[in-house]
Design a protein around this motif. Structure first.
Motif, PDB file in Angstrom:
ATOM      1  N   THR A   4      45.102  61.071  41.305  1.00  0.00           N
ATOM      2  CA  THR A   4      44.874  60.798  39.889  1.00  0.00           C
ATOM      3  C   THR A   4      45.128  59.338  39.540  1.00  0.00           C
ATOM      4  N   LYS A   5      45.693  58.597  40.453  1.00  0.00           N
ATOM      5  CA  LYS A   5      45.950  57.182  40.215  1.00  0.00           C
ATOM      6  C   LYS A   5      44.756  56.374  40.720  1.00  0.00           C
ATOM      7  N   THR A   6      44.043  55.758  39.796  1.00  0.00           N
ATOM      8  CA  THR A   6      42.862  54.983  40.157  1.00  0.00           C
ATOM      9  C   THR A   6      43.279  53.707  40.864  1.00  0.00           C
ATOM     10  N   ARG A   7      42.605  53.399  41.918  1.00  0.00           N
ATOM     11  CA  ARG A   7      42.883  52.175  42.667  1.00  0.00           C
ATOM     12  C   ARG A   7      41.825  51.137  42.310  1.00  0.00           C
ATOM     13  N   TYR A   8      42.298  49.954  42.043  1.00  0.00           N
ATOM     14  CA  TYR A   8      41.415  48.844  41.710  1.00  0.00           C
ATOM     15  C   TYR A   8      41.590  47.771  42.767  1.00  0.00           C
ATOM     16  N   SER A   9      40.555  46.983  42.956  1.00  0.00           N
ATOM     17  CA  SER A   9      40.703  45.882  43.895  1.00  0.00           C
ATOM     18  C   SER A   9      40.087  44.620  43.302  1.00  0.00           C
ATOM     19  N   VAL A  10      40.722  43.532  43.624  1.00  0.00           N
ATOM     20  CA  VAL A  10      40.242  42.217  43.207  1.00  0.00           C
ATOM     21  C   VAL A  10      39.836  41.501  44.484  1.00  0.00           C
ATOM     22  N   PRO A  11      38.639  40.905  44.502  1.00  0.00           N
ATOM     23  CA  PRO A  11      38.261  40.170  45.708  1.00  0.00           C
ATOM     24  C   PRO A  11      39.179  38.971  45.898  1.00  0.00           C
ATOM     25  N   LYS A  12      39.360  38.571  47.126  1.00  0.00           N
ATOM     26  CA  LYS A  12      40.168  37.389  47.428  1.00  0.00           C
ATOM     27  C   LYS A  12      39.404  36.157  46.950  1.00  0.00           C
ATOM     28  N   LEU A  13      40.095  35.279  46.229  1.00  0.00           N
ATOM     29  CA  LEU A  13      39.491  34.028  45.809  1.00  0.00           C
ATOM     30  C   LEU A  13      39.264  33.156  47.039  1.00  0.00           C
ATOM     31  N   ILE A  14      38.084  32.627  47.166  1.00  0.00           N
ATOM     32  CA  ILE A  14      37.771  31.739  48.287  1.00  0.00           C
ATOM     33  C   ILE A  14      38.335  30.354  47.967  1.00  0.00           C
ATOM     34  N   SER A  15      38.919  29.715  48.951  1.00  0.00           N
ATOM     35  CA  SER A  15      39.613  28.438  48.749  1.00  0.00           C
ATOM     36  C   SER A  15      38.767  27.392  48.038  1.00  0.00           C
ATOM     37  N   ASN A  16      37.475  27.358  48.317  1.00  0.00           N
ATOM     38  CA  ASN A  16      36.628  26.354  47.667  1.00  0.00           C
ATOM     39  C   ASN A  16      36.168  26.784  46.278  1.00  0.00           C
ATOM     40  N   GLY A  17      36.571  27.982  45.836  1.00  0.00           N
ATOM     41  CA  GLY A  17      36.249  28.451  44.492  1.00  0.00           C
ATOM     42  C   GLY A  17      34.828  28.944  44.309  1.00  0.00           C
ATOM     43  N   SER A  18      34.103  29.131  45.395  1.00  0.00           N
ATOM     44  CA  SER A  18      32.696  29.509  45.280  1.00  0.00           C
ATOM     45  C   SER A  18      32.490  30.898  44.664  1.00  0.00           C
ATOM     46  N   ASN A  19      33.511  31.737  44.676  1.00  0.00           N
ATOM     47  CA  ASN A  19      33.395  33.061  44.053  1.00  0.00           C
ATOM     48  C   ASN A  19      34.224  33.161  42.766  1.00  0.00           C
ATOM     49  N   TRP A  20      34.495  32.018  42.134  1.00  0.00           N
ATOM     50  CA  TRP A  20      35.385  31.977  40.973  1.00  0.00           C
ATOM     51  C   TRP A  20      34.936  32.901  39.843  1.00  0.00           C
ATOM     52  N   VAL A  21      33.657  32.888  39.489  1.00  0.00           N
ATOM     53  CA  VAL A  21      33.178  33.687  38.356  1.00  0.00           C
ATOM     54  C   VAL A  21      33.423  35.168  38.605  1.00  0.00           C
ATOM     55  N   VAL A  22      33.040  35.647  39.782  1.00  0.00           N
ATOM     56  CA  VAL A  22      33.246  37.058  40.121  1.00  0.00           C
ATOM     57  C   VAL A  22      34.740  37.363  40.213  1.00  0.00           C
ATOM     58  N   TYR A  23      35.489  36.487  40.874  1.00  0.00           N
ATOM     59  CA  TYR A  23      36.934  36.680  41.010  1.00  0.00           C
ATOM     60  C   TYR A  23      37.600  36.779  39.640  1.00  0.00           C
ATOM     61  N   LYS A  24      37.331  35.827  38.769  1.00  0.00           N
ATOM     62  CA  LYS A  24      37.962  35.795  37.444  1.00  0.00           C
ATOM     63  C   LYS A  24      37.634  37.053  36.651  1.00  0.00           C
ATOM     64  N   ASP A  25      36.361  37.441  36.605  1.00  0.00           N
ATOM     65  CA  ASP A  25      35.964  38.635  35.851  1.00  0.00           C
ATOM     66  C   ASP A  25      36.670  39.884  36.375  1.00  0.00           C
ATOM     67  N   LYS A  26      36.689  40.049  37.692  1.00  0.00           N
ATOM     68  CA  LYS A  26      37.325  41.234  38.273  1.00  0.00           C
ATOM     69  C   LYS A  26      38.844  41.177  38.123  1.00  0.00           C
ATOM     70  N   PHE A  27      39.425  39.999  38.286  1.00  0.00           N
ATOM     71  CA  PHE A  27      40.872  39.861  38.123  1.00  0.00           C
ATOM     72  C   PHE A  27      41.289  40.235  36.705  1.00  0.00           C
ATOM     73  N   LEU A  28      40.562  39.742  35.711  1.00  0.00           N
ATOM     74  CA  LEU A  28      40.891  40.065  34.318  1.00  0.00           C
ATOM     75  C   LEU A  28      40.656  41.538  34.002  1.00  0.00           C
ATOM     76  N   ALA A  29      39.612  42.125  34.579  1.00  0.00           N
ATOM     77  CA  ALA A  29      39.356  43.554  34.356  1.00  0.00           C
ATOM     78  C   ALA A  29      40.471  44.409  34.952  1.00  0.00           C
ATOM     79  N   VAL A  30      40.871  44.096  36.167  1.00  0.00           N
ATOM     80  CA  VAL A  30      41.933  44.862  36.827  1.00  0.00           C
ATOM     81  C   VAL A  30      43.270  44.645  36.127  1.00  0.00           C
ATOM     82  N   SER A  31      43.572  43.414  35.761  1.00  0.00           N
ATOM     83  CA  SER A  31      44.843  43.172  35.061  1.00  0.00           C
ATOM     84  C   SER A  31      44.857  43.890  33.718  1.00  0.00           C
TER      85      SER A  31
END
Length: 134
Positions: A4-31
């Motif tokens: 019953t406990k939903t598991r969420y995952s946030v993608p790992k931020l890539i060091s060069n920031g190339s996935n920043w938009v996806v990372y930020k959106d998912k991080f904020l949704a999960v938080s």
């Protein structure tokens, strides 16, 4: 039986920031789903801790005695002097529970951040006092 406990995952931020938009959106949704948004954006306030009951002159009602010479002494009191011992302990217990809940949520927010950033970013943010400052 299903979990019953939903598991969420946030993608790992890539060091060069190339996935920043996806990372930020998912991080904020999960938080947000984990009720950590205020810890992330810095709008949550750290609750105060009460003065420990073992401190000198703690929880002493105002003095009712007058020293020789008639001058009134400054009252020996604290901000909790209007409470009897039982009320003070109930108050302190509530404050402690609120503080403990804040510490737990701050740790949850920090863990969510740390597990989703690369080590080189972690090294730069780990010494910050709160998640919002990281």
């Amino acid at each position: 039986m299903s979990d019953t406990k939903t598991r969420y995952s946030v993608p790992k931020l890539i060091s060069n920031g190339s996935n920043w938009v996806v990372y930020k959106d998912k991080f904020l949704a999960v938080s947000g789903a984990k009720v950590l948004t205020r810890f992330i954006d810095g709008t949550v306030r750290k609750p105060p801790r009460p003065i420990p009951f073992t401190c000198v002159n703690l929880h002493i009602p105002p003095s009712t005695t007058t020293p020789a010479g008639g001058a009134s002494p400054p009252p020996m009191t604290d901000m909790y002097s209007h409470l009897d011992d039982d009320m003070y302990f109930k108050f302190a217990e509530t404050v402690d529970k609120n503080y403990d809940a804040w510490v737990q949520k701050e740790a949850d927010a920090r863990a969510l951040l740390y597990e989703s950033i690369p080590d080189d970013v972690y090294i730069n943010v780990r010494s910050q006092p709160t998640t919002a400052e990281a």
